[in-house]
Scaffold this active site. Sequence first.
Site, PDB file in Angstrom:
ATOM      1  CG  PHE A  58      -8.483   4.562 -60.818  1.00  0.00           C
ATOM      2  CD1 PHE A  58      -9.656   5.247 -60.561  1.00  0.00           C
ATOM      3  CD2 PHE A  58      -8.075   3.572 -59.923  1.00  0.00           C
ATOM      4  CE1 PHE A  58     -10.420   4.949 -59.431  1.00  0.00           C
ATOM      5  CE2 PHE A  58      -8.830   3.283 -58.799  1.00  0.00           C
ATOM      6  CZ  PHE A  58     -10.007   3.965 -58.556  1.00  0.00           C
TER       7      PHE A  58
ATOM      8  CG  ASP B   5      -1.221   2.028 -59.305  1.00  0.00           C
ATOM      9  OD1 ASP B   5      -1.410   0.797 -59.178  1.00  0.00           O
ATOM     10  OD2 ASP B   5      -2.065   2.874 -58.969  1.00  0.00           O
TER      11      ASP B   5
ATOM     12  CE  LYS C 191      -7.992  -3.297 -59.224  1.00  0.00           C
ATOM     13  NZ  LYS C 191      -9.420  -3.448 -59.325  1.00  0.00           N
TER      14      LYS C 191
ATOM     15  CB  THR D 229      -4.299  -1.305 -36.444  1.00  0.00           C
ATOM     16  OG1 THR D 229      -4.474  -0.112 -35.689  1.00  0.00           O
ATOM     17  CG2 THR D 229      -4.599  -2.499 -35.557  1.00  0.00           C
TER      18      THR D 229
END
Lengths: 472, 472
Positions: free
Chosen positions: A189, A298, A329, A353
């Site tokens: 994931f 990851d 997280k 941005t």
Amino acid sequence: MVSAAKIDVDFDYDGPLMKTEVPGPRSRELMKQLNGIQNAEAVHFFCNYEESRGNYLVDVDGNRMLDLYSQISSIPIGYSHPSLIKLLQQPQNLSTFINRPALGILPPENFAERLKESLLSVAPKGLPQVITMSCGSCSNENAFKAIFMWYRNKERGHNNVTKEELESCMINQPPGCPDYAMLSFMGGFHGRTLGCLATTHSKAIHKLDIPSLDWPIAPFPRLKYPLEDFVKENQQEEARCLEEVEDLIVKYRKKKKIVAGIIVEPIQSEGGDNHASDDFFRKLRDIARKHGCAFLVDEVQTGGGCTGKFWAHEHWGLDDPADVVTFSKKMMTGGFFHKEEFRPNAPYRIFNTWLGDPSKNLMLAEVIKVIKREDLLNNATHAGKALLTGLLDLQARYPHLISRVRGRGTFCSFDTPNDATRNKLITIARNKGVVLGGCGDRSIRFRPTLIFKDHHAHLFLNIFSDILANFK
Amino acid sequence: MVSAAKIDVDFDYDGPLMKTEVPGPRSRELMKQLNGIQNAEAVHFFCNYEESRGNYLVDVDGNRMLDLYSQISSIPIGYSHPSLIKLLQQPQNLSTFINRPALGILPPENFAERLKESLLSVAPKGLPQVITMSCGSCSNENAFKAIFMWYRNKERGHNNVTKEELESCMINQPPGCPDYAMLSFMGGFHGRTLGCLATTHSKAIHKLDIPSLDWPIAPFPRLKYPLEDFVKENQQEEARCLEEVEDLIVKYRKKKKIVAGIIVEPIQSEGGDNHASDDFFRKLRDIARKHGCAFLVDEVQTGGGCTGKFWAHEHWGLDDPADVVTFSKKMMTGGFFHKEEFRPNAPYRIFNTWLGDPSKNLMLAEVIKVIKREDLLNNATHAGKALLTGLLDLQARYPHLISRVRGRGTFCSFDTPNDATRNKLITIARNKGVVLGGCGDRSIRFRPTLIFKDHHAHLFLNIFSDILANFK
């Protein structure tokens, strides 16, 4: 319902306190209200965050629960930590919350300094560069982009971009938009935006109906537990998966789809807490290097200290560091670390941005101070051992309900016989004052905060032991 | 250097105050420092946000500049607004900043109520559903996903998902991952994650080296100014583009690539402030309906009131509302509004850990109160008129430097002869105390805050008139 427990962080509660079923009447009322505005079927219950403290989450019906899920693993040092309250009360910090800059063009004076005292102070070895992002998905998306740019520059061998590249990229075509791919693992994931989703393979409901990319997907080892009883089988399983990785890289290159990078979680989290050995990851890193692919780890869910090291991949003992490491997280801000060679070769290539949020960097700097001051990495190792030992004991006593107990630090999990049993156990636990989370088909995962201590583990184990004894 | 200007918001400064060149020595020093950590070549200068107030941005060398770019259009009511300071000082709000929840599963008690008092109080007509996200890219990515799901459900005609769909989607293949596309416009900008980037076509540097999707790209009208002098040519140009949209939908369907939706900005912003007529957009909306495509209006930059209406597309007078409207920047949180029929039909389909940030919703609610209380939409119309009138006057006086003056509300822009002149003008203006932003090849865009008043327009026009008079 209230268990006596030692209070060792003064802002923590001393145990669960249940007043209603969960979700209670007030939560149900609010669910109905929210469901008028958006699909609210995923809501477990509504929370009173003002009253939540330490490891305890309080709901709107006044129930106080020991939280072992911590907002999908994203609360680093517990609710309402006094250090963070103090930080918010300092008048000189107000501006950081209300004047959100475009960090890439107009950063605040202390931007670099704050990166140094927070993210860079815990950077994985060999990865001195960092870029912040607003969430985990944007972290992986932009890490992919940095990898694709790096790969293309390597292929080009010079800095000259052709007119054809500049023109074709504007209409999404090669050579400007090359046919590059990230290799991912079944069960992995990595987020839900379109690029990330092409590397996510945990649940069909995440992917159904969304167009995707033909990128290679390798099998992830399915290890047998306890590991010490299945050494040979597990080695063979890992070798099979690694072989498939190499085969896929070659096969995709043959069809002119170049694998520019490999993305992997140190522990597949959403996909069911699937572990692999340190040796597996070292060999995977070698394969990446051998084939000229970037190696992207990851750490969105595993990072931040819960495995007992700040980054789970630090357990592997890599000779050559990972190329890119993504986070979010518990780090409060998203972003990624990377080696020098992955640094964008021009401004505005990795850009948006906001590029993260200095108010999150401010809080993260304080969180990291607390982690160091309170030695919370060692705490995760210690409390994790108490939790894992207790789970192994429950597994021995209730093998028909608990199997495949596994974990690193407090990042623990076990399997239940099936989805229905898993969900029933989670519901019963909640009504007894413990918030748990599921993952994969039939696993329960533990994702407590970093201030989860041995006594919280014992408290949970006592409650859960009773649940298992009475489970029908 | 200091211009006398009426102070009508007590926290605003009364004019620019320049002490050094920009970037000054302190900024240069910090740039070098940051450049050791990440590519910092896009940094204009470093800011002192504590000292920045209202329409004025103060840098680390003590220069105070009138800010007409407002962090790429993302500061709604000016720096350090007293209402936001007050909000942060209220002890009951602390928890919202330090206890960030996983909004999709464990929302705070006031979540729905806050959505009602903020986002839903300004929802575009006919779009009663809203989902929040952390940034503009995630807003568009998830809007695409909602559109793809909607389209597939429509195609299915029932709720039964086949086993083949569930299995194939796990490996990125059809029918589970159908070959759907979003149609976008050349010159458009919709973000930089892989899905968004496939619809972004403003600058090559954004897209170079990143793999993409074969999605259709239509030409966007290139209007001639002043509009009243080129009515017929502009109508023809718009008709040509609309015809191409229909042709592309048909052509892509023939090659089994289904256009599920059309994405468009009310004014192409990054791409050069390209306008089209209200009639163009009404007809585009009709084409979308005729071909069964969703109509997605990207208001990330145009939304929030700067055009004189809360949403720029409200100027169009659509009979049938847009299907989906995305936002971010001045809204402080990302997200999207949508019609009921685009509501995800199951939980966890549009989902991620944070799903926005309640601390941003809290600030947005206050910002919207200020916008209403201070009548800032009408202010944008009024101040925009002062700005546009002045620009037209400058265009008449300096036609060799300024052309194609255009705007709606304060969302104004003009063209310069070329990239070099544009950048030189921006640099000179900055050293005279005015922050401007570029867009497209050679445009300068105005993106002031909503508290930009007539007198700020006059202040700018005076300074800029001098610059043009002395430009060599």
